[in-house]
Design a protein around this motif. Structure first.
Motif, PDB file in Angstrom:
ATOM      1  N   TYR A  71       0.626  -0.889   0.062  1.00 16.95           N
ATOM      2  CA  TYR A  71       0.042  -0.302   0.206  1.00 16.95           C
ATOM      3  C   TYR A  71       0.748   1.572  -0.071  1.00 16.95           C
ATOM      4  N   VAL A  72       0.627   2.129  -1.072  1.00 12.70           N
ATOM      5  CA  VAL A  72       1.524   3.571  -0.416  1.00 12.70           C
ATOM      6  C   VAL A  72       0.155   4.743  -0.438  1.00 12.70           C
ATOM      7  N   ASN A  73       0.858   5.440   1.026  1.00 15.99           N
ATOM      8  CA  ASN A  73      -0.061   6.676   1.419  1.00 15.99           C
ATOM      9  C   ASN A  73       0.536   7.653   0.343  1.00 15.99           C
ATOM     10  N   ASP A  74      -0.544   8.217   0.013  1.00 15.07           N
ATOM     11  CA  ASP A  74      -0.375   8.952  -1.109  1.00 15.07           C
ATOM     12  C   ASP A  74      -0.581  10.623  -0.388  1.00 15.07           C
ATOM     13  N   CYS A  75      -0.573  10.914   0.790  1.00 18.43           N
ATOM     14  CA  CYS A  75      -0.608  11.750   1.588  1.00 18.43           C
ATOM     15  C   CYS A  75      -2.004  12.180   2.518  1.00 18.43           C
ATOM     16  N   THR A  76      -3.396  10.805   2.023  1.00 12.66           N
ATOM     17  CA  THR A  76      -4.205  11.118   2.451  1.00 12.66           C
ATOM     18  C   THR A  76      -4.493  12.080   3.343  1.00 12.66           C
ATOM     19  N   PRO A  77      -5.566  13.130   3.041  1.00 12.78           N
ATOM     20  CA  PRO A  77      -5.939  13.563   3.857  1.00 12.78           C
ATOM     21  C   PRO A  77      -7.070  13.482   5.635  1.00 12.78           C
ATOM     22  N   ASP A  78      -7.207  12.107   5.285  1.00  4.97           N
ATOM     23  CA  ASP A  78      -8.633  11.364   5.803  1.00  4.97           C
ATOM     24  C   ASP A  78      -8.024  10.218   7.019  1.00  4.97           C
ATOM     25  N   SER A  79      -8.732   9.036   7.125  1.00  3.91           N
ATOM     26  CA  SER A  79      -8.191   8.403   8.048  1.00  3.91           C
ATOM     27  C   SER A  79      -7.950   7.040   8.137  1.00  3.91           C
ATOM     28  N   SER A  80      -7.621   6.899   6.313  1.00  2.00           N
ATOM     29  CA  SER A  80      -7.885   5.840   5.656  1.00  2.00           C
ATOM     30  C   SER A  80      -6.971   5.172   5.829  1.00  2.00           C
ATOM     31  N   ILE A  81      -5.100   5.193   6.415  1.00  6.14           N
ATOM     32  CA  ILE A  81      -4.236   4.414   7.157  1.00  6.14           C
ATOM     33  C   ILE A  81      -4.376   3.649   8.399  1.00  6.14           C
ATOM     34  N   GLU A  82      -4.928   4.580   8.710  1.00  5.83           N
ATOM     35  CA  GLU A  82      -5.979   3.940  10.405  1.00  5.83           C
ATOM     36  C   GLU A  82      -6.882   2.700  10.410  1.00  5.83           C
ATOM     37  N   VAL A  83      -7.784   2.907   8.950  1.00  7.21           N
ATOM     38  CA  VAL A  83      -8.626   1.843   8.963  1.00  7.21           C
ATOM     39  C   VAL A  83      -8.105   0.545   8.537  1.00  7.21           C
ATOM     40  N   LEU A  84      -7.229   1.063   7.430  1.00 12.01           N
ATOM     41  CA  LEU A  84      -6.691  -0.584   7.617  1.00 12.01           C
ATOM     42  C   LEU A  84      -5.378  -1.174   7.853  1.00 12.01           C
ATOM     43  N   GLU A  85      -4.832  -0.519   8.656  1.00 15.02           N
ATOM     44  CA  GLU A  85      -4.213  -0.460  10.177  1.00 15.02           C
ATOM     45  C   GLU A  85      -5.021  -1.273  10.949  1.00 15.02           C
ATOM     46  N   ARG A  86      -6.077  -1.462  11.250  1.00 10.57           N
ATOM     47  CA  ARG A  86      -7.273  -1.662  11.912  1.00 10.57           C
ATOM     48  C   ARG A  86      -7.486  -2.936  11.518  1.00 10.57           C
ATOM     49  N   ILE A  87      -8.438  -3.430  10.126  1.00  9.65           N
ATOM     50  CA  ILE A  87      -8.381  -4.298   9.962  1.00  9.65           C
ATOM     51  C   ILE A  87      -7.632  -5.007   9.209  1.00  9.65           C
ATOM     52  N   LEU A  88      -5.869  -5.195   9.419  1.00  9.34           N
ATOM     53  CA  LEU A  88      -5.123  -5.999   9.419  1.00  9.34           C
ATOM     54  C   LEU A  88      -4.469  -6.414  10.575  1.00  9.34           C
ATOM     55  N   THR A  89      -5.234  -6.092  11.691  1.00 12.02           N
ATOM     56  CA  THR A  89      -5.397  -6.211  13.096  1.00 12.02           C
ATOM     57  C   THR A  89      -6.036  -7.628  12.625  1.00 12.02           C
ATOM     58  N   LYS A  90      -7.007  -8.075  12.223  1.00  8.71           N
ATOM     59  CA  LYS A  90      -7.979  -8.527  12.674  1.00  8.71           C
ATOM     60  C   LYS A  90      -7.514  -9.951  11.707  1.00  8.71           C
ATOM     61  N   PHE A  91      -6.462 -10.083  10.545  1.00  8.04           N
ATOM     62  CA  PHE A  91      -5.868 -10.801   9.753  1.00  8.04           C
ATOM     63  C   PHE A  91      -4.706 -11.429  10.292  1.00  8.04           C
ATOM     64  N   PRO A  92      -3.926 -12.064  11.092  1.00  5.96           N
ATOM     65  CA  PRO A  92      -2.273 -11.436  11.953  1.00  5.96           C
ATOM     66  C   PRO A  92      -1.976 -12.464  11.117  1.00  5.96           C
ATOM     67  N   LYS A  93      -2.495 -13.626  10.016  1.00 13.92           N
ATOM     68  CA  LYS A  93      -0.975 -14.615   8.634  1.00 13.92           C
ATOM     69  C   LYS A  93      -0.812 -13.503   8.354  1.00 13.92           C
ATOM     70  N   ARG A  94      -2.102 -12.314   8.105  1.00 13.01           N
ATOM     71  CA  ARG A  94      -0.954 -11.873   6.764  1.00 13.01           C
ATOM     72  C   ARG A  94      -0.266 -10.285   7.132  1.00 13.01           C
ATOM     73  N   ALA A  95      -0.227 -10.840   8.393  1.00 13.34           N
ATOM     74  CA  ALA A  95       0.818  -9.065   8.883  1.00 13.34           C
ATOM     75  C   ALA A  95       2.027  -9.066   8.134  1.00 13.34           C
ATOM     76  N   ASN A  96       2.860 -10.133   8.585  1.00  5.93           N
ATOM     77  CA  ASN A  96       3.966 -10.011   7.945  1.00  5.93           C
ATOM     78  C   ASN A  96       4.302  -9.893   6.184  1.00  5.93           C
ATOM     79  N   GLN A  97       3.235 -10.693   5.729  1.00  3.27           N
ATOM     80  CA  GLN A  97       3.179 -10.462   3.793  1.00  3.27           C
ATOM     81  C   GLN A  97       2.850  -8.317   3.703  1.00  3.27           C
TER      82      GLN A  97
END
Length: 334
Positions: A37-63
């Protein structure tokens, strides 16, 4: 180990959509995936939402890798950052306001491996105001590179990177990159190059990809500004130079003509009166007259465009207002 597939996702102003996208990607039945994923300086909470969703998929974290631009660079530069970070055998682009079926990567890899294709393209879903209003976009599927490029020029096939899986070596060996300076139409030039250099193309006449038509913040949405015209002018300059470099300009001159009419017609019909006057000469009147049917313009579109390119700004503006009223009341497309 080298991942088999790199899924590349640009992120900008998709707070309302990225959860659906990320869940569909992390839920893939295929295991060997690199997610970038590349964050192009998004002014909203897109990255925070992405990081929250990733915590629900721990097997994918290292990928998963999340790269942050220090300043907003636009979609072209963002795609190049993604491309340079990819390490997989294959590349699969996904826009962060879209999503895919859970078995999409598995089916695409199966097809590309079995066919030994350089790239595989598919049908897609277009969804409007939620998944309940979804249409299948059926593509014209010529497997010959030149015919596919010609189909792109008339919008019979999509000039988009999303929904297509391709060998990373196709990009590297042919030094294919995205237009860094462009904020619009960046897919077009890369797509033309991909299909030009591809020796073997495979197609799946099933939709796996859901393309979002409701995100008003998407790079491609909204009224056509001057940046759209400038980007398209630059695009066709680059395409001309590309075919000249390949010694194929004469062979592709008809494609370039039809593609110019197709793309600039869309811009002129959906912009301001001031910009219509400024850029009316991007379409030649005689070329419009001889080619409008071959590029799929309706009689109504042709009639309005004829007024625009001949400089009749007041008439064309009135006709466009009328067209919008007819579209709203009678659902007539123009």
């Amino acid at each position: 180990m080298q991942p088999i597939v790199s899924i590349l996702v640009p992120v900008y102003k998709v707070e309302a959509h990225i959860e659906k996208c990320a869940v569909s990607l992390f839920s893939q039945t295929f295991e060997s995936i690199q997610y970038v994923y590349v964050n192009d300086c998004t002014p909203d909470s897109s990255i925070e939402v992405l990081e929250r969703i990733l915590t629900k998929f721990p097997k994918r974290a290292n990928q998963v890798s999340i790269i942050h631009h220090e300043q907003n660079k636009g979609i072209g530069a963002t795609r190049n950052t993604l491309l340079h970070a990819a390490t997989g055998k294959y590349i699969f682009w996904v826009d962060s306001d879209d999503f895919i079926k859970n078995d999409a990567v598995e089916k695409l890899v199966e097809n590309v491996e079995n066919s030994d294709a350089d790239l595989v393209t598919t049908d897609s879903y277009f969804f409007y105001n939620g998944e309940n209003n979804t249409k299948i976009f059926r593509q014209n599927f010529p497997t010959d590179s030149k015919k596919y490029i010609e189909a792109i020029g008339c919008h019979q096939a999509r000039a988009a990177l999303w929904g297509t899986i391709s060998k990373r070596s196709l990009w590297i060996d042919n030094q294919i990159e995205i237009q860094n300076s462009s904020r619009f139409g960046e897919d077009y030039f890369a797509t033309i190059q991909l299909f030009y250099f591809a020796k073997r193309i495979s197609c799946i006449q099933l939709p796996f990809y859901y393309y979002n038509q409701t995100n008003i913040n998407a790079y491609t949405r909204g009224y056509k500004s001057e940046n759209h015209f400038v980007s398209m002018i630059q695009l066709f300059e680059k395409l001309t130079l590309f075919f000249q470099k390949q010694n194929k300009l004469e062979e592709y001159v008809t494609f370039l003509l039809k593609a110019r009419i197709t793309e600039f017609s869309g811009l002129l019909l959906h912009t301001t009166a001031e910009l219509r006057m400024k850029y009316k000469n991007v379409i030649d009147q005689n070329e419009l007259l001889t080619q409008y049917q071959s590029v799929g313009l309706s009689q109504w579109q042709f009639f309005i465009l004829k007024q625009i390119v001949s400089g009749k700004n007041v008439i064309s503006s009135l006709l466009l207002v009328l067209a919008k009223i007819l579209r709203a009341i009678f659902k007539i497309n123009f």
